[in-house]
Design an enzyme around this catalytic site. Structure first.
Site, short mmCIF file in Angstrom:
data_model
loop_
_atom_site.label_atom_id
_atom_site.label_comp_id
_atom_site.label_asym_id
_atom_site.label_seq_id
_atom_site.Cartn_x
_atom_site.Cartn_y
_atom_site.Cartn_z
N THR A 16 61.40 52.35 -44.73
CA THR A 16 60.66 51.41 -43.87
C THR A 16 59.47 52.08 -43.20
O THR A 16 58.57 51.41 -42.70
CB THR A 16 61.57 50.88 -42.76
OG1 THR A 16 61.94 51.98 -41.92
CG2 THR A 16 62.83 50.22 -43.34
N ASP A 72 58.73 70.15 -42.88
CA ASP A 72 59.24 70.99 -43.98
C ASP A 72 58.42 72.26 -44.13
O ASP A 72 58.98 73.34 -44.37
CB ASP A 72 59.21 70.20 -45.29
CG ASP A 72 60.35 69.20 -45.39
OD1 ASP A 72 61.33 69.34 -44.62
OD2 ASP A 72 60.27 68.29 -46.23
N ASP A 99 54.27 67.70 -45.80
CA ASP A 99 55.24 67.40 -44.73
C ASP A 99 55.21 68.53 -43.70
O ASP A 99 55.63 69.66 -43.99
CB ASP A 99 56.63 67.25 -45.34
CG ASP A 99 57.64 66.76 -44.32
OD1 ASP A 99 57.76 67.39 -43.24
OD2 ASP A 99 58.28 65.73 -44.55
N ARG A 145 61.12 59.53 -39.42
CA ARG A 145 60.68 58.30 -40.07
C ARG A 145 61.68 57.92 -41.15
O ARG A 145 61.99 58.75 -42.01
CB ARG A 145 59.33 58.52 -40.78
CG ARG A 145 58.17 58.61 -39.90
CD ARG A 145 56.89 58.36 -40.64
NE ARG A 145 56.73 59.07 -41.92
CZ ARG A 145 55.66 58.94 -42.68
NH1 ARG A 145 54.69 58.11 -42.30
NH2 ARG A 145 55.53 59.60 -43.80
C1 PRP Z 1 56.56 63.34 -39.28
C2 PRP Z 1 55.56 63.81 -38.23
C3 PRP Z 1 55.53 62.67 -37.28
C4 PRP Z 1 55.71 61.48 -38.18
C5 PRP Z 1 54.38 60.84 -38.38
O1 PRP Z 1 57.84 63.50 -38.85
O2 PRP Z 1 55.91 65.01 -37.65
O3 PRP Z 1 56.54 62.72 -36.30
O4 PRP Z 1 56.20 61.97 -39.43
O5 PRP Z 1 54.50 59.69 -39.10
P1 PRP Z 1 54.23 58.25 -38.48
O6 PRP Z 1 52.92 58.33 -37.76
O7 PRP Z 1 54.16 57.37 -39.71
O8 PRP Z 1 55.37 57.90 -37.59
P2 PRP Z 1 59.11 63.25 -39.80
O9 PRP Z 1 59.60 61.85 -39.66
O10 PRP Z 1 58.77 63.69 -41.19
O11 PRP Z 1 60.22 64.15 -39.17
P3 PRP Z 1 60.31 65.75 -39.07
O12 PRP Z 1 59.24 66.18 -38.10
O13 PRP Z 1 61.67 65.96 -38.56
O14 PRP Z 1 60.10 66.33 -40.44
N1 URA Z 2 54.50 63.23 -41.75
C1 URA Z 2 54.10 64.39 -42.32
O1 URA Z 2 54.69 65.44 -42.07
N2 URA Z 2 53.06 64.36 -43.15
C2 URA Z 2 52.39 63.24 -43.43
O2 URA Z 2 51.41 63.28 -44.21
C3 URA Z 2 52.83 62.03 -42.85
C4 URA Z 2 53.90 62.07 -42.00
#
Ligand code: PRP
Ligand code: URA
Length: 208
Positions: free
Chosen positions: A107, A202, A199, A103
């Site tokens: 945005t 993370d 997160d 994400r």
């Molecule tokens: C997180 C999560 C989803 C997304 C959800 O990923 O694992 O993929 O956010 O958010 P959304 O419904 O608003 O799209 P992130 O972008 O943090 O990436 P990561 O898994 O690499 O940490």
């Molecule tokens: N992605 C995450 O990992 N946590 C949240 O709460 C939203 C998006």
């Protein structure tokens, strides 16, 4: 909301409480993601179609059933990776096709960075795995990718969903069932699920 399934399993609720705890360390967090995913796998696959198969036992022919569909697991990188082992313990033959999305933090829109799907689909149905359904941007983008690939039998499987993300998936892909361990209250002003668990990527990978 007939396409929304929220687990009522007490072990899922119990494990989710530990997962959410800010003091749960990365190792325990990964273990719990895997375990909850395994329990969800049992529920999500309860309606998979089967077909009759005769099996020769040491004594006689048994009238059995075997799965009629070839299942593909589609973890959204990174956080969805942690759910794969749980699903694999349940469907060991499932193919795994990774989709890389992150994400954009300003945005909140998904940015695709990895997709090695072959030209033609190799599975009949896809289970998208991602612990967090926040705005729904990542889930809907992945459903778009899979539909363009040629798979229309799709389910989304997550641990925690926000009402905003559920509404977005229902709006853009009303036929796609959503399976969750829990629905939380809302998103905060930076797109995080509240109370959520922070997160998910993370916390699994120790990168916070
Ligand atoms: C997180 C999560 C989803 C997304 C959800 O990923 O694992 O993929 O956010 O958010 P959304 O419904 O608003 O799209 P992130 O972008 O943090 O990436 P990561 O898994 O690499 O940490
Ligand atoms: N992605 C995450 O990992 N946590 C949240 O709460 C939203 C998006």
């Amino acid at each position: 909301m007939d396409k929304l399934f929220v687990s009522q399993h007490p072990m899922i609720a119990h494990k989710l409480a530990i997962l959410r705890d800010k003091d749960t360390d990365h190792r325990k967090f990964r273990e719990l993601v895997k375990e909850i995913a395994g329990l969800l796998a049992y529920e999500v696959t309860a309606d998979l179609p089967t077909e009759p198969k005769d099996v020769q036992t040491p004594l006689a022919i048994a009238k059995c059933q075997e799965l009629k569909v070839k299942v593909g697991l589609v973890p959204i990188l990174r956080a969805g990776l942690g759910m794969v082992e749980g699903f694999w313990s349940f469907i060991p033959s499932a193919e795994v096709w990774h989709i890389g999305l992150y994400r954009d933090e300003h945005t909140l829109k998904p940015v695709e960075y990895y997709n090695k799907l072959p030209t033609a689909p190799t599975v009949d149905m896809c289970l998208i795995l991602d612990p967090m359904l926040a705005t729904g941007g990542s889930a809907t983008a992945t459903i778009d990718v899979l539909k363009r690939w040629g798979v229309t039998n799709i389910k989304f499987v997550g641990l925690i969903g926000a009402p905003e993300g559920i509404a977005q998936v229902h709006k853009l892909h009303p036929e796609v069932p959503i399976h969750l361990a829990c629905i939380d209250e809302k998103l905060n002003d930076i797109g995080y699920i509240v109370p959520g668990l922070g997160d998910a990527g993370d916390r699994q990978f120790g990168t916070a």
